[in-house]
Design an enzyme around this catalytic site. Structure first.
Site, PDB file in Angstrom:
ATOM      1  N   SER A   1       0.929  -1.291   0.115  1.00  0.00           N
ATOM      2  CA  SER A   1       0.112   0.034  -0.060  1.00  0.00           C
ATOM      3  C   SER A   1       1.065   1.252  -0.100  1.00  0.00           C
ATOM      4  O   SER A   1       0.392   2.345  -0.384  1.00  0.00           O
ATOM      5  CB  SER A   1      -0.815  -0.048   1.259  1.00  0.00           C
ATOM      6  OG  SER A   1      -0.294  -0.172   2.310  1.00  0.00           O
TER       7      SER A   1
ATOM      8  N   HIS B   1      -5.201  -3.308  -2.330  1.00  0.00           N
ATOM      9  CA  HIS B   1      -4.989  -2.236  -3.361  1.00  0.00           C
ATOM     10  C   HIS B   1      -4.662  -3.039  -4.968  1.00  0.00           C
ATOM     11  O   HIS B   1      -4.218  -2.395  -5.686  1.00  0.00           O
ATOM     12  CB  HIS B   1      -3.535  -1.837  -3.009  1.00  0.00           C
ATOM     13  CG  HIS B   1      -3.759  -0.837  -1.689  1.00  0.00           C
ATOM     14  ND1 HIS B   1      -4.230   0.355  -1.586  1.00  0.00           N
ATOM     15  CD2 HIS B   1      -3.569  -1.408  -0.448  1.00  0.00           C
ATOM     16  CE1 HIS B   1      -4.200   0.877  -0.559  1.00  0.00           C
ATOM     17  NE2 HIS B   1      -3.921  -0.366   0.472  1.00  0.00           N
TER      18      HIS B   1
ATOM     19  N   LYS C   1     -11.568   1.088  -1.477  1.00  0.00           N
ATOM     20  CA  LYS C   1     -10.672   1.511  -2.596  1.00  0.00           C
ATOM     21  C   LYS C   1     -11.561   1.283  -3.989  1.00  0.00           C
ATOM     22  O   LYS C   1     -12.343   2.266  -4.165  1.00  0.00           O
ATOM     23  CB  LYS C   1      -9.386   0.591  -2.643  1.00  0.00           C
ATOM     24  CG  LYS C   1      -8.274   0.942  -1.654  1.00  0.00           C
ATOM     25  CD  LYS C   1      -8.466   0.607  -0.347  1.00  0.00           C
ATOM     26  CE  LYS C   1      -7.539   0.674   0.779  1.00  0.00           C
ATOM     27  NZ  LYS C   1      -7.849   0.250   2.071  1.00  0.00           N
TER      28      LYS C   1
END
Length: 407
Positions: free
Chosen positions: A183, A211, A242
């Site tokens: 990340s 991610h 996200k």
């Protein structure tokens, strides 16, 4: 003043940073999360978001959230274990499991709670949890809560991982837990080699796709799909905060593992279930991920463009090959200062300091969304170059370029 207050009153670091005028946290946004946001009545370019596909203000995502609130209300008033399970939860779990290539999945209220609840409960006292030293804090906290022996290997270093595996009792469970995309650093876990070693030493694998989902793989299925190792990975974790434009998280795996977690994972059993609005928003975002592949293509176009720009200008960006681009500063005071300078220039970026990294690895995290334009990137890169050179973080001369990732 009591002993507790007396002890905690000694923590004055935030006040000291504020006194210098460079405090970079809790900056108030007055608009939707987009490539431009309103802050203090001014437009600021946003390069600090995790909304990799830019879906937080997509009309279909917003409408799904609103409609779910109208139908189900604002909350479920209980845990999934008791009165908090909606048909909406079940439908999304099936869709997520199918999307990442697993038999079953369950939804948690946050991604942090997924790692906390899974890592802490799937192994026993005589087993091992083996983590990359740069794994996310939620994995670290899950490991701390586990009764298993915790082992670490050097970041993405397969020789180090093998040495750790060799030290384990061969007849005990060995769970390797890694971020698919790291990340802060933006580099990708060496999953093919991790899989090879896991097979050699009879270990299991859990991959945090927070991610990677929406960024790598076919239709954004993640790092496991990107490397073609989905069937070799036991547990795939993902977040909604996200690319899926909401709040929440999930874990996917074999039916037997998910059944165990459903009845034993404490952060799942003892937390209120995900809100109808967030669940519906994530479900709508998942459908858009599958139906609008041009978003992912553009994300990679601007990612490779940005990587090329930063390398040509002499920024130190490490081994990243993703929309997460670390711009190393390696000085905490300068990290705060350059963040403030960039904000004053109209560019929002995130400073990364301990405990998110080591003291010598402080950096600015520059992250991209599929909705960014090249013009916006050019503006930001120009301001970054100006500020980094002013502080002597990068040299005034221009070095040779490095390789550019193509994904």
């Amino acid at each position: 003043m009591g002993l507790l207050q007396e002890k905690l009153a000694k923590y004055t670091t935030p006040q000291e940073v504020k006194a210098k005028g460079v405090y970079p946290y809790f900056r108030c946004i007055e608009s939707e999360q987009d490539t431009e946001v309103m802050m203090n009545g001014q437009k600021i370019l946003m390069f600090g978001s995790n909304s990799y596909l830019g879906l937080t203000n997509h009309p279909k995502v917003i409408e799904a959230s609103v409609e779910a609130t109208r139908k189900y209300g604002t909350g479920c008033a209980g845990s999934r274990f008791l009165n908090g399970t909606l048909d909406l939860h079940i439908e999304l779990e099936k869709e997520l499991a199918e999307f990442v290539g697993k038999e079953d999945a369950i939804i948690y209220s946050t991604g942090f709670q997924v790692n906390l609840g899974v890592v802490s409960c799937v192994t026993g006292r005589e087993d091992y949890i083996i983590c990359d030293e740069l794994d996310h804090a939620s994995i670290v906290e899950g490991r701390r809560l586990s009764f298993s022996q915790a082992l670490k290997f050097k970041h993405n270093n397969m020789k180090s991982l093998e040495k750790v595996l060799q030290s384990c009792a061969p007849d005990k469970i060995k769970l390797i837990v890694v971020d698919g995309v790291f990340s802060m650093e933006g580099d990708i876990a060496n999953l093919p080699e991790i899989v090879r070693l896991a097979k050699k030493y009879n270990a299991s694998i859990m991959v945090d796709e927070a991610h990677g989902l929406g960024v790598l793989g076919n239709q954004g299925r993640g790092t496991c799909d990107h490397f073609g190792v989905t069937n070799d990975v036991d547990l795939i974790m993902g977040t909604f905060s996200k690319s899926l434009a909401a709040i929440g998280g999930f874990i996917a795996g074999d039916e037997s593992i998910i059944n165990y977690l459903r009845h034993n994972s404490r952060s799942y059993i003892f937390s209120a279930s995900n809100t109808p609005a967030a669940t519906a928003a994530a479900r709508a975002a998942l459908q858009i991920m599958k139906s609008e592949p041009e978003r992912l293509r553009h994300l990679w176009d601007i990612t490779n463009y940005s990587l090329k720009c930063f390398r040509e200008l002499g920024f130190e960006i490490g081994n990243t090959s993703t929309p997460i681009i670390p711009l190393y500063v390696r000085d905490m005071e300068k990290t705060f200062l350059v963040t403030k300078m960039l904000f004053d220039e109209g560019v929002f970026v995130n400073p990364v300091i301990p405990p998110a990294c080591s003291l010598e690895d402080t950096l600015i995290r520059f992250s991209l969304m599929a909705t960014h334009t090249k013009e916006q990137i050019d503006f930001a890169v120009d301001k970054l170059e100006k500020c980094f050179k002013k502080l002597g973080i990068i040299a005034l001369s221009t070095p040779a370029t490095g390789p550019v990732a193509v994904i």
